[in-house]
Design an enzyme around this catalytic site. Structure first.
Site, PDB file in Angstrom:
ATOM      1  N   LYS A 185       0.856  -1.273   0.112  1.00 28.53           N
ATOM      2  CA  LYS A 185       0.020   0.054   0.038  1.00 28.53           C
ATOM      3  C   LYS A 185       0.689   1.128  -0.096  1.00 28.53           C
ATOM      4  O   LYS A 185       2.184   1.464   0.692  1.00 28.53           O
ATOM      5  CB  LYS A 185      -0.837  -0.030   1.131  1.00 28.53           C
ATOM      6  CG  LYS A 185      -1.888   1.014   1.120  1.00 28.53           C
ATOM      7  CD  LYS A 185      -2.847   0.756   2.578  1.00 28.53           C
ATOM      8  CE  LYS A 185      -3.946   2.114   2.624  1.00 28.53           C
ATOM      9  NZ  LYS A 185      -4.671   1.818   3.477  1.00 28.53           N
TER      10      LYS A 185
ATOM     11  N   SER B  52      -9.861   2.392   2.554  1.00 21.60           N
ATOM     12  CA  SER B  52      -8.854   2.876   1.958  1.00 21.60           C
ATOM     13  C   SER B  52      -8.148   2.078   1.009  1.00 21.60           C
ATOM     14  O   SER B  52      -7.504   2.462   0.124  1.00 21.60           O
ATOM     15  CB  SER B  52      -8.060   3.930   2.323  1.00 21.60           C
ATOM     16  OG  SER B  52      -7.338   3.369   3.436  1.00 21.60           O
TER      17      SER B  52
ATOM     18  N   SER C 191     -10.524   0.045   6.917  1.00 27.07           N
ATOM     19  CA  SER C 191      -9.703   0.118   5.552  1.00 27.07           C
ATOM     20  C   SER C 191      -9.075  -1.276   5.218  1.00 27.07           C
ATOM     21  O   SER C 191      -8.622  -1.338   4.151  1.00 27.07           O
ATOM     22  CB  SER C 191      -8.948   1.249   5.763  1.00 27.07           C
ATOM     23  OG  SER C 191      -9.329   2.618   5.415  1.00 27.07           O
TER      24      SER C 191
END
Length: 493
Positions: free
Chosen positions: A79, A159, A183
């Site tokens: 990420k 997210s 998330s």
């Protein structure tokens, strides 16, 4: 030979050790898959094929010498919130344009020490603020899943949308993610993958771009429960650079997968039956209860009375911490700088151009609730509510409950640029209704795929555990996974 990218981490690990193929061959398969599909899915913002193949070559050397680490040669996506030394780290925000850190986050350093290979940096909501991966400065990620008979692009959740989409579409064997209010678990549920948010303090936050420091936690997204367990064992550690990380041994989480759940007491909180919840979500929940009962667990109705205050309290605490954390992005030391006639104008222009709409909204909310005259009315009240939410869980666990079973999301994936969501931020925030309590209380939570909607989209169930009892979640999660089966999207990209 089976397509190498369809192997789970556990399968690939065992075949690498058996020399069925090399780490270089496995990595090359993923590099090729990313090259072929990323333009369609937009999961990676910075693929790193050369670095990946160099790391794979070193893995092959260690495998040949019998010095393989627990994740030797396993290709992972990272990420874009994790600092990776010398590699683009932007939190998918314009304000960090061109930033390449000179240090490695503790979690990614742990993964590389265990032999993992980095495929690249994954798309995400800007500064991890979002539930649909539409606030990224790189544009939205497309969910690999589509409704039956439809070619409408859907969100992968947020997210960590890039992480979930990459794992679901076989563009990574597994991926790192972060969870501040859901998330990891929400995108996992919307893409048919497994995501675990560990207990606060289980993984170091050092080198991860901060959103809300008392809520953020690193965790993995994998194709199945076993893969999530394998990854978490490597990611978790104490870290002197993060004083909130906890100094306790990291268990062998993989050993908990498939363990009997007979006699475990599973709580079903009545407050999670929210108004307007789709019948499919309720039916899925009942199915999950039946599966755990069949496996020998005892189901107990429980109450978490302060649940209804969790979402409003979260959307005071998280923006307040964000407004404080994001004050460091000022155009002076790194990232974007927009010139102005003086220092103040340079700050204003840099932030106006550098931050996206959702980030600005949260910074303004956070600054407001921390301001003189409102601090006591909002922020202090929210922190008191947080204490009550934590106490609800403690009371339930003190009564002998081992874990809680709830839905993971209030719906399946919705469309990109859905007007209903875009015009009403509160509707978007309601996507976190089942997940934020876990962050507010610092508890572990796992999302496991449990079924498909009538339109053929994945839905997940969430299990919430006692502090530092991720092992029980892996045991219970594997029961649901075994009963529900594995789900894969039909390839269109």
């Amino acid at each position: 030979m089976t397509d190498l990218t369809s192997l789970t981490i556990a399968e690939a690990r065992d075949k690498l050790k058996a020399k069925a193929f090399s780490a270089t061959e496995l990595t090359q398969a993923y590099v090729s898959a990313i090259e072929a599909a990323n333009e369609q899915l937009n999961a990676y913002v910075m693929p790193t094929p050369d670095k990946a193949l160099a790391m794979a070559a070193r893995s092959d050397e260690r495998l040949a010498k019998g010095e393989a680490g627990p994740l030797e040669g396993i290709p992972l996506g990272i990420k874009d919130l994790y600092a990776t030394e010398g590699v683009h780290t932007q939190a998918c925000s314009k304000i960090l344009k061109g930033f390449e850190p000179r240090y490695e986050s503790t979690v990614t350093a742990n993964l590389w020490a265990d032999g993992a290979v980095m495929l690249g940096k994954l798309n995400m909501d800007e500064f991890a603020m979002g539930s649909s991966n539409e606030s990224s400065c790189y544009g939205p990620v497309k969910n690999p899943w589509r409704r039956k008979g439809s070619n409408v692009d859907l969100v992968p959740g947020g997210s960590s949308g890039g992480s979930a989409a990459a794992v679901a579409a076989h563009l990574a064997a597994g991926a790192t993610a972060t969870d501040t209010g859901g998330s990891i678990r929400q995108p996992a549920a919307l893409t048919g993958t497994v995501g675990i948010k560990p207990t606060y303090g289980r993984c170091s936050r050092w080198g991860i771009v901060a959103f809300a420091s008392s809520l953020d936690q690193a965790g993995p997204i994998g194709r199945d429960v076993r893969d999530a367990a394998i990854m978490l064992r490597s990611m978790a550690s104490v870290d002197p650079k993060d004083t909130t990380s906890v100094d306790r041994p990291v268990p062998d989480y993989e050993a908990a997968v498939g363990r009997s759940v007979k006699g475990l007491r599973i709580g079903v909180p009545k407050e999670y039956r929210v108004d307007g919840m789709p019948a499919e979500i309720e039916a899925l929940w009942q199915q999950g209860i039946a599966w755990l009962k069949d496996a020998g667990a005892e189901i107990v109705d429980v109450s978490l009375p302060h649940t209804k205050y969790a979402l409003p309290a979260y959307y005071i605490v998280a923006p307040a911490e964000a407004s404080s954390n994001l004050a460091r992005y000022d155009g002076v030391r790194y990232g974007l700088r927009v010139p102005g006639k003086d220092l103040t104008e340079m700050y204003e222009r840099t932030r106006a151009e550098g931050f996206g709409r959702e980030v600005k909204r949260r910074i303004m909310i956070g600054t407001y609730v921390l301001s003189a005259g409102y601090y006591d009315a909002y922020y202090l009240q929210a922190q008191k509510v947080r204490t009550l939410i934590k106490r609800d869980f403690e009371t339930v666990y003190a009564d002998g409950i081992d874990a809680l079973l709830t839905p993971a999301t209030p719906s399946a994936a919705f469309g990109i640029a859905d007007q209903d969501m875009a015009s009403d931020p509160v509707k978007m925030y309601l996507n976190d209704i089942f997940t934020v309590t876990v962050n507010m209380a610092g508890l572990p939570g796992i999302a496991v795929p449990a079924g498909l909607t009538a339109e053929g989209l994945p839905l997940g169930l969430q299990l919430i555990g006692r502090p530092f009892d991720e092992e029980t979640l892996f045991s219970l999660g594997s029961v649901i996974e075994e009963a529900a089966g594995r789900f894969e999207p039909a390839k269109w990209w």
